[in-house]
Design a protein around this motif. Sequence first.
Motif, short mmCIF file in Angstrom:
data_model
loop_
_atom_site.label_atom_id
_atom_site.label_comp_id
_atom_site.label_asym_id
_atom_site.label_seq_id
_atom_site.Cartn_x
_atom_site.Cartn_y
_atom_site.Cartn_z
N SER A 105 0.88 -1.13 -0.04
CA SER A 105 -0.04 0.06 0.00
C SER A 105 0.83 1.22 0.03
O SER A 105 0.46 2.12 -0.62
N VAL A 106 1.98 1.21 0.67
CA VAL A 106 2.82 2.38 0.82
C VAL A 106 3.66 2.62 -0.28
O VAL A 106 3.73 3.34 -1.10
N LEU A 107 4.61 1.63 -0.37
CA LEU A 107 5.67 1.70 -1.59
C LEU A 107 5.22 1.49 -2.93
O LEU A 107 5.33 2.37 -3.88
N VAL A 108 4.37 0.41 -3.05
CA VAL A 108 4.00 0.06 -4.60
C VAL A 108 2.84 1.13 -5.05
O VAL A 108 3.01 1.23 -6.28
N ARG A 109 1.96 1.20 -4.33
CA ARG A 109 0.73 1.90 -4.75
C ARG A 109 0.82 3.57 -4.48
O ARG A 109 0.62 4.29 -5.57
N GLU A 110 1.71 4.04 -3.55
CA GLU A 110 1.78 5.14 -3.15
C GLU A 110 3.13 6.10 -3.70
O GLU A 110 2.88 7.21 -4.45
N ILE A 111 4.10 5.48 -3.29
CA ILE A 111 5.37 6.25 -3.59
C ILE A 111 6.03 5.79 -4.73
O ILE A 111 6.39 6.84 -5.62
N ALA A 112 6.01 4.73 -5.26
CA ALA A 112 6.52 4.31 -6.59
C ALA A 112 6.08 5.18 -7.74
O ALA A 112 6.79 5.55 -8.72
#
Length: 272
Positions: A105-112
């Motif tokens: 949820s944080v890395l792949v969906r929002e930050i990347a």
Amino acid sequence: MNISERFLIIHRVTGFVGRVTRSQPRFMLIMIGAGWGILKEIFLPSTWRRTVKIEFWKTLRQVTAGGLLSVIVVASITGFGIVAQAVFWLGFAGMAQMTGGILASVLVREIAPVLVGVILLGRSGMLMLAEMGNLATQGQLKTLTSLGIDPFLSFVLPRTVAMTISGFTLGTLFSLIALGTGYVVCWAKGIVTVSLWSFMFQVVNSVNPLDYIGIPIKFLLSGLVVGLCCCLSGMDITSEDNLTTLLPRGFSRGILSVLAINVVVDLVLGSV
């Protein structure tokens, strides 16, 4: 004060309000219209003439190959800083089972998607912006138009489509490299004992079903808005502009576009 003077004051006030109101969403409306034009023209065989194909492949090679090293470096740093720390502190707090969900949820969906959009903007978008600005200020776009060549089909469409494909490709590589780097760091420190495939399966298994649609859409739209924003900002240059005013304006528009499109996708998927 007579009626004519009152009418003149009202006319000036309404004119000022109209100019301010029209100038604020002007570029956003231009991007929406240009985006619709790309969706309309991209599937027409007559659009993909030889010159358009050459411009598309040249831009695709330049954007993808040029941004690959930046993606590898930024993804490795992100994997070391975010993935490794998340795994460590979640394990320390006794919530190791939440690792996959948080990373998904944080890395792949929002930050990347945001970081890939920023890489595309800084690495290739600014170059594209400067090129289109030079073509506009030197009058070459008007010359092409007078010769019956549409600059939108010759430059904006192939470059935007190439940016869109590159955004998806680099975004996928970014996510894999970041997760892989984080796993290697945690494995080297003894924080993680499962295999790489088990770690990846945990992350994939924690992804919300809607995210299988939302994440690729974010990568695609991040590349699309960067390419579209840079091309249109370069063509929107005025006689008073130069590189010192054009580049900051194009960069700020690109950043806002990337952030806005990610927020919009989250809101749309959140309402489903």
